[in-house]
Design a protein around this motif. Structure first.
Motif, PDB file in Angstrom:
ATOM      1  N   ARG A 147       7.476 -40.450 -69.916  1.00 23.82           N
ATOM      2  CA  ARG A 147       7.552 -39.875 -71.035  1.00 23.82           C
ATOM      3  C   ARG A 147       7.744 -40.492 -72.250  1.00 23.82           C
ATOM      4  N   LEU A 148       8.704 -41.638 -72.129  1.00 23.34           N
ATOM      5  CA  LEU A 148       8.879 -42.387 -73.321  1.00 23.34           C
ATOM      6  C   LEU A 148       7.847 -43.256 -73.863  1.00 23.34           C
ATOM      7  N   SER A 149       7.061 -43.871 -72.648  1.00 24.30           N
ATOM      8  CA  SER A 149       6.003 -44.884 -73.046  1.00 24.30           C
ATOM      9  C   SER A 149       4.576 -44.175 -73.338  1.00 24.30           C
ATOM     10  N   ALA A 150       4.284 -43.109 -72.906  1.00 24.59           N
ATOM     11  CA  ALA A 150       2.792 -42.717 -73.085  1.00 24.59           C
ATOM     12  C   ALA A 150       2.303 -42.901 -74.344  1.00 24.59           C
ATOM     13  N   ARG A 151       3.076 -42.846 -75.347  1.00 27.29           N
ATOM     14  CA  ARG A 151       2.538 -43.073 -76.700  1.00 27.29           C
ATOM     15  C   ARG A 151       1.791 -44.348 -76.906  1.00 27.29           C
ATOM     16  N   ARG A 188      -2.763 -46.203 -64.111  1.00 24.86           N
ATOM     17  CA  ARG A 188      -3.122 -46.218 -65.362  1.00 24.86           C
ATOM     18  C   ARG A 188      -3.224 -44.521 -65.639  1.00 24.86           C
ATOM     19  N   LEU A 189      -2.721 -44.156 -66.666  1.00 29.20           N
ATOM     20  CA  LEU A 189      -2.634 -42.846 -67.303  1.00 29.20           C
ATOM     21  C   LEU A 189      -4.370 -42.271 -67.885  1.00 29.20           C
ATOM     22  N   ALA A 190      -4.675 -41.162 -67.271  1.00 30.91           N
ATOM     23  CA  ALA A 190      -5.662 -40.582 -67.572  1.00 30.91           C
ATOM     24  C   ALA A 190      -6.173 -40.435 -69.140  1.00 30.91           C
ATOM     25  N   GLY A 191      -6.955 -40.612 -69.738  1.00 24.11           N
ATOM     26  CA  GLY A 191      -7.234 -40.249 -71.247  1.00 24.11           C
ATOM     27  C   GLY A 191      -6.031 -40.750 -72.297  1.00 24.11           C
ATOM     28  N   LYS A 192      -5.995 -40.245 -73.155  1.00 23.93           N
ATOM     29  CA  LYS A 192      -5.089 -40.770 -74.277  1.00 23.93           C
ATOM     30  C   LYS A 192      -3.529 -40.674 -73.950  1.00 23.93           C
ATOM     31  N   ALA A 193      -2.973 -41.301 -74.146  1.00 23.12           N
ATOM     32  CA  ALA A 193      -1.606 -41.374 -73.510  1.00 23.12           C
ATOM     33  C   ALA A 193      -0.430 -40.112 -73.776  1.00 23.12           C
ATOM     34  N   GLY A 194      -0.195 -39.576 -74.754  1.00 22.97           N
ATOM     35  CA  GLY A 194       0.633 -38.603 -74.748  1.00 22.97           C
ATOM     36  C   GLY A 194      -0.095 -37.185 -74.409  1.00 22.97           C
ATOM     37  N   SER A 195      -1.317 -37.246 -74.272  1.00 20.58           N
ATOM     38  CA  SER A 195      -1.965 -35.952 -74.229  1.00 20.58           C
ATOM     39  C   SER A 195      -2.211 -35.251 -72.972  1.00 20.58           C
ATOM     40  N   THR A 227       4.596 -46.974 -82.856  1.00 18.98           N
ATOM     41  CA  THR A 227       3.353 -47.088 -81.738  1.00 18.98           C
ATOM     42  C   THR A 227       2.264 -47.870 -82.030  1.00 18.98           C
ATOM     43  N   PHE A 228       1.787 -48.567 -81.024  1.00 15.41           N
ATOM     44  CA  PHE A 228       0.793 -49.442 -80.943  1.00 15.41           C
ATOM     45  C   PHE A 228       0.290 -49.257 -79.359  1.00 15.41           C
ATOM     46  N   THR A 229      -0.980 -49.712 -79.329  1.00 13.65           N
ATOM     47  CA  THR A 229      -1.791 -49.667 -77.994  1.00 13.65           C
ATOM     48  C   THR A 229      -1.396 -50.891 -77.195  1.00 13.65           C
ATOM     49  N   ALA A 230      -0.891 -50.563 -76.091  1.00 18.77           N
ATOM     50  CA  ALA A 230      -0.565 -51.823 -75.096  1.00 18.77           C
ATOM     51  C   ALA A 230      -1.539 -51.762 -74.019  1.00 18.77           C
ATOM     52  N   ALA A 231      -1.769 -53.032 -73.647  1.00 12.94           N
ATOM     53  CA  ALA A 231      -2.768 -53.197 -72.621  1.00 12.94           C
ATOM     54  C   ALA A 231      -2.119 -53.162 -71.269  1.00 12.94           C
ATOM     55  N   VAL A 232      -0.723 -53.635 -71.045  1.00 16.53           N
ATOM     56  CA  VAL A 232       0.128 -53.532 -70.016  1.00 16.53           C
ATOM     57  C   VAL A 232       1.418 -53.188 -70.609  1.00 16.53           C
ATOM     58  N   ASN A 245      -7.047 -47.161 -70.438  1.00 14.41           N
ATOM     59  CA  ASN A 245      -7.368 -48.761 -69.880  1.00 14.41           C
ATOM     60  C   ASN A 245      -5.899 -49.346 -69.613  1.00 14.41           C
ATOM     61  N   THR A 246      -4.780 -48.676 -69.988  1.00 13.71           N
ATOM     62  CA  THR A 246      -3.558 -49.615 -70.020  1.00 13.71           C
ATOM     63  C   THR A 246      -3.080 -49.618 -68.521  1.00 13.71           C
ATOM     64  N   ILE A 247      -2.528 -50.754 -68.118  1.00 11.78           N
ATOM     65  CA  ILE A 247      -2.163 -50.814 -67.027  1.00 11.78           C
ATOM     66  C   ILE A 247      -0.668 -51.040 -66.879  1.00 11.78           C
ATOM     67  N   TRP A 248      -0.019 -50.014 -66.048  1.00 11.23           N
ATOM     68  CA  TRP A 248       1.429 -49.958 -65.897  1.00 11.23           C
ATOM     69  C   TRP A 248       1.899 -50.645 -64.729  1.00 11.23           C
ATOM     70  N   LEU A 249       2.749 -51.467 -64.753  1.00  5.32           N
ATOM     71  CA  LEU A 249       3.343 -52.044 -63.984  1.00  5.32           C
ATOM     72  C   LEU A 249       4.826 -52.227 -63.624  1.00  5.32           C
ATOM     73  N   LEU A 250       5.372 -51.227 -62.689  1.00  4.54           N
ATOM     74  CA  LEU A 250       6.670 -50.988 -62.726  1.00  4.54           C
ATOM     75  C   LEU A 250       7.570 -51.392 -61.226  1.00  4.54           C
ATOM     76  N   PRO A 251       7.864 -52.541 -61.441  1.00  6.16           N
ATOM     77  CA  PRO A 251       8.866 -52.868 -60.119  1.00  6.16           C
ATOM     78  C   PRO A 251       9.855 -52.086 -59.893  1.00  6.16           C
ATOM     79  N   LYS A 252      10.069 -51.090 -58.824  1.00  2.14           N
ATOM     80  CA  LYS A 252      10.947 -50.362 -58.441  1.00  2.14           C
ATOM     81  C   LYS A 252      11.853 -50.448 -57.342  1.00  2.14           C
ATOM     82  N   GLY A 253      11.666 -51.654 -56.628  1.00  2.00           N
ATOM     83  CA  GLY A 253      12.509 -51.948 -55.464  1.00  2.00           C
ATOM     84  C   GLY A 253      12.230 -50.685 -54.318  1.00  2.00           C
TER      85      GLY A 253
END
Length: 209
Positions: free
Chosen positions: A150-154, A202-209, A131-136, A159-167
């Motif tokens: 579920r897999l990436s929340a940790r 962005r996910l609210a709060g600390k990722a897996g919580s 685990t490490f903290t990703a900005a994106v 503050n992490t920006i999620w960018l997910l091209p989904k067609g």
């Protein structure tokens, strides 16, 4: 909306310098050659590679500020979008996650060939990576949205920006999320395909919580 290869190349060119553009040209040449050995991308899409793959990856940079790093790209495969981002922003630390052996080898060769000193390949399943903290966090054709979260929340903070091209599935995948998570994301129109969307949030709060 980008229409055609010339517009797509101009779109990318406006977002990087000449050295980055040259790296992308080398990537495209290598991709065409490697695609004869392994199916990195659908063969037909190589005729519109700038629009379908390069600009499609580069547009993610419009959603982050210049200093947003490190960047975590899930299921990088052919290097889309992560390797293109690394080619355009070679000073950014970027982690490419890929578990398939031949594609790991391809990504490692390209990181070396393009002299991307701050880009590294994690050749393992995401569940095995420290685990490490990703900005994106980005992912293109990696997994359904719920499983990506579920897999990436940790790796994420508030503050992490999620960018997910989904067609074309973007709106439906977002709708399928639990209401609490659904409110944290929205769909942006892709600039390369009128039928495609990018899930951003962005996910609210600390990722897996």
């Amino acid at each position: 909306m980008i229409g055609g290869e010339a517009e797509a190349r101009a779109f990318v060119s406006a977002r990087c310098d000449a050295a980055a553009l040259e790296r992308i040209e080398r990537f495209i040449a290598a991709l065409r050659e490697e695609n004869t050995r392994q199916n990195l991308v659908a063969r037909a899409t190589l005729d519109t590679v700038w629009q379908r793959h390069i600009a499609d990856s580069a547009q993610l940079l419009d959603h982050v500020s210049r200093g947003t790093k490190p960047w975590l790209d899930l299921g990088s495969g052919a290097g889309l979008p992560g390797l293109i981002v690394a080619a355009m922003r070679p000073d950014w630390p970027i982690v490419l996650v890929e578990s398939r052996r031949k594609r790991i080898e391809w990504l490692e060769r390209m990181v070396d060939a393009l002299s991307l000193a701050h880009c590294r390949v994690e050749g393992a399943r995401l569940e095995s990576i420290d685990t490490f903290t990703a900005a994106v966090i980005s992912a293109r054709a990696f997994a359904p949205l719920e499983r990506i979260i579920r897999l990436s929340a940790r790796f994420s903070t508030g503050n992490t920006i999620w960018l997910l091209p989904k067609g074309q599935s973007a709106a439906q995948e977002l709708q399928d999320l639990p209401k609490r998570q659904r409110a944290l994301f929205h769909v942006e129109q892709s600039q390369t395909d009128p039928g495609s969307g990018i899930i951003v949030g962005r996910l609210a709060g600390k990722a897996g919580s």
